[in-house]
Design a protein around this motif. Sequence first.
Motif, short mmCIF file in Angstrom:
data_model
loop_
_atom_site.label_atom_id
_atom_site.label_comp_id
_atom_site.label_asym_id
_atom_site.label_seq_id
_atom_site.Cartn_x
_atom_site.Cartn_y
_atom_site.Cartn_z
N LEU A 1 28.99 -5.45 9.50
CA LEU A 1 30.01 -4.46 9.18
C LEU A 1 31.40 -5.11 9.19
CD1 LEU A 1 30.16 -1.49 8.44
CD2 LEU A 1 30.29 -0.95 10.87
N HIS A 2 31.67 -5.94 10.18
CA HIS A 2 32.95 -6.63 10.25
C HIS A 2 33.15 -7.54 9.04
CE1 HIS A 2 36.41 -8.63 12.00
NE2 HIS A 2 35.83 -9.79 11.74
N GLU B 1 26.82 7.65 5.27
CA GLU B 1 25.84 8.47 5.97
C GLU B 1 26.26 8.79 7.40
OE1 GLU B 1 23.73 9.79 4.09
OE2 GLU B 1 24.14 8.43 2.43
N SER B 2 27.39 8.27 7.83
CA SER B 2 27.96 8.54 9.16
C SER B 2 27.02 8.19 10.31
CB SER B 2 28.39 10.01 9.26
OG SER B 2 29.32 10.33 8.28
N LEU B 3 26.22 7.16 10.13
CA LEU B 3 25.32 6.75 11.21
C LEU B 3 26.07 5.83 12.18
CD1 LEU B 3 21.92 5.86 9.48
CD2 LEU B 3 22.55 7.96 10.66
N PRO B 4 25.88 6.03 13.48
CA PRO B 4 26.49 5.12 14.45
C PRO B 4 25.76 3.77 14.43
CG PRO B 4 25.19 6.80 15.56
CD PRO B 4 25.17 7.14 14.10
N ILE B 5 26.41 2.77 14.99
CA ILE B 5 25.89 1.39 14.99
C ILE B 5 24.44 1.33 15.49
CG2 ILE B 5 26.19 -0.91 16.03
CD1 ILE B 5 28.41 -0.19 14.01
N GLU B 6 24.13 2.03 16.60
CA GLU B 6 22.78 1.97 17.18
C GLU B 6 21.74 2.53 16.22
OE1 GLU B 6 25.44 3.57 18.73
OE2 GLU B 6 25.97 1.75 19.82
N LEU C 1 27.15 1.36 3.65
CA LEU C 1 26.66 2.65 3.16
C LEU C 1 26.17 3.53 4.30
CD1 LEU C 1 24.75 1.53 -0.05
CD2 LEU C 1 26.76 2.99 0.05
N LEU C 2 25.40 2.96 5.20
CA LEU C 2 24.86 3.76 6.30
C LEU C 2 25.97 4.21 7.26
CD1 LEU C 2 21.56 1.83 7.04
CD2 LEU C 2 21.81 4.04 5.91
N HIS C 3 26.96 3.35 7.49
CA HIS C 3 28.01 3.71 8.45
C HIS C 3 29.03 4.68 7.85
CE1 HIS C 3 30.32 3.17 12.09
NE2 HIS C 3 31.41 2.96 11.38
N TYR C 4 29.53 4.37 6.65
CA TYR C 4 30.61 5.17 6.08
C TYR C 4 30.14 6.33 5.21
CZ TYR C 4 33.71 1.71 7.97
OH TYR C 4 34.38 0.89 8.84
N LYS D 1 24.68 17.95 4.93
CA LYS D 1 25.47 16.93 5.59
C LYS D 1 26.88 16.96 5.07
CE LYS D 1 22.92 13.84 4.06
NZ LYS D 1 22.90 12.50 3.66
N ASP D 2 27.85 17.13 5.96
CA ASP D 2 29.25 17.07 5.61
C ASP D 2 29.86 15.93 6.41
OD1 ASP D 2 31.89 17.37 5.03
OD2 ASP D 2 32.13 19.28 6.09
N HIS D 3 30.05 14.79 5.74
CA HIS D 3 30.49 13.60 6.46
C HIS D 3 31.97 13.65 6.79
CE1 HIS D 3 26.59 12.06 5.67
NE2 HIS D 3 26.78 12.10 4.38
N GLY D 4 32.71 14.60 6.25
CA GLY D 4 34.13 14.62 6.46
C GLY D 4 34.57 15.28 7.74
N HIS D 5 33.73 16.11 8.36
CA HIS D 5 34.19 16.84 9.53
C HIS D 5 33.95 16.05 10.81
CE1 HIS D 5 30.32 17.91 11.24
NE2 HIS D 5 29.92 18.27 10.04
N HIS D 6 34.78 16.36 11.80
CA HIS D 6 34.62 15.73 13.11
C HIS D 6 34.54 16.79 14.19
CE1 HIS D 6 35.67 12.38 10.64
NE2 HIS D 6 35.71 11.54 11.63
N ASP D 7 34.21 18.00 13.80
CA ASP D 7 34.10 19.11 14.74
C ASP D 7 32.78 18.99 15.48
OD1 ASP D 7 33.90 21.50 16.06
OD2 ASP D 7 33.98 22.77 14.27
N PRO D 8 32.83 18.73 16.80
CA PRO D 8 31.58 18.53 17.56
C PRO D 8 30.65 19.74 17.52
CG PRO D 8 33.51 18.06 18.93
CD PRO D 8 34.01 18.58 17.62
#
Length: 191
Positions: free
Chosen positions: A179-180, A157-162, A152-155, A2-9
């Motif tokens: 989260l807010h 582990e990069s999990l989306p809200i759903e 933790l899960l959002h930032y 898991k590389d949480h830093g990339h945004h390459d689809p």
Amino acid sequence: MKDHGHHDPTAAAHERRALELLIIRCQLGERDALDQLVVDWHPSVFRYVASFVHEPREIDEIGQNVWLGVLRGLPRLKERASFAPWLFGIARRSAFDWMRQRYRRAPEEPWPERAEVADVSDEVGAEDEGFDPNLFARGLASLAPLEREVVLLHYFESLPIEKIGEAIGAPPGTVKSRLHRARRKLRTSFE
């Protein structure tokens, strides 16, 4: 894995396929695949459990229960793409079960509201100029457990809200409000 830093689809799609293949190999009983799954995901499980419990020995004990639950449930996992929320759901139930048992055994001890957060300097952009991982860790530790888990899960582990909602058994609106609230508290603690 898991590389949480990339945004390459393309890279993200490749990672998802690699994880699904690893899960299939685990379901087929390949010991090396299970070992790799644990190596890839144990730090995330440890960090998540540490958001509820602060004693390393207790975190390890809960972690072992999580991996036993994974081992038992993995053959029945049909939605391989939902592995992360499934795993964190097991981790959450294991941590909450442990806290309930602890509470029953020692009612005079307070239920852990604030957990110590492990050293994050290697985990979260410590190389960024002006980033103080210890300040961040203190801010994270100051959050209520339910807020800390969504952060933790959002930032981390990069999990989306759903998917977070799936993991913690809450509707997306509840996840968004936690989260807010957590962001607002963190912003205040950093000022």
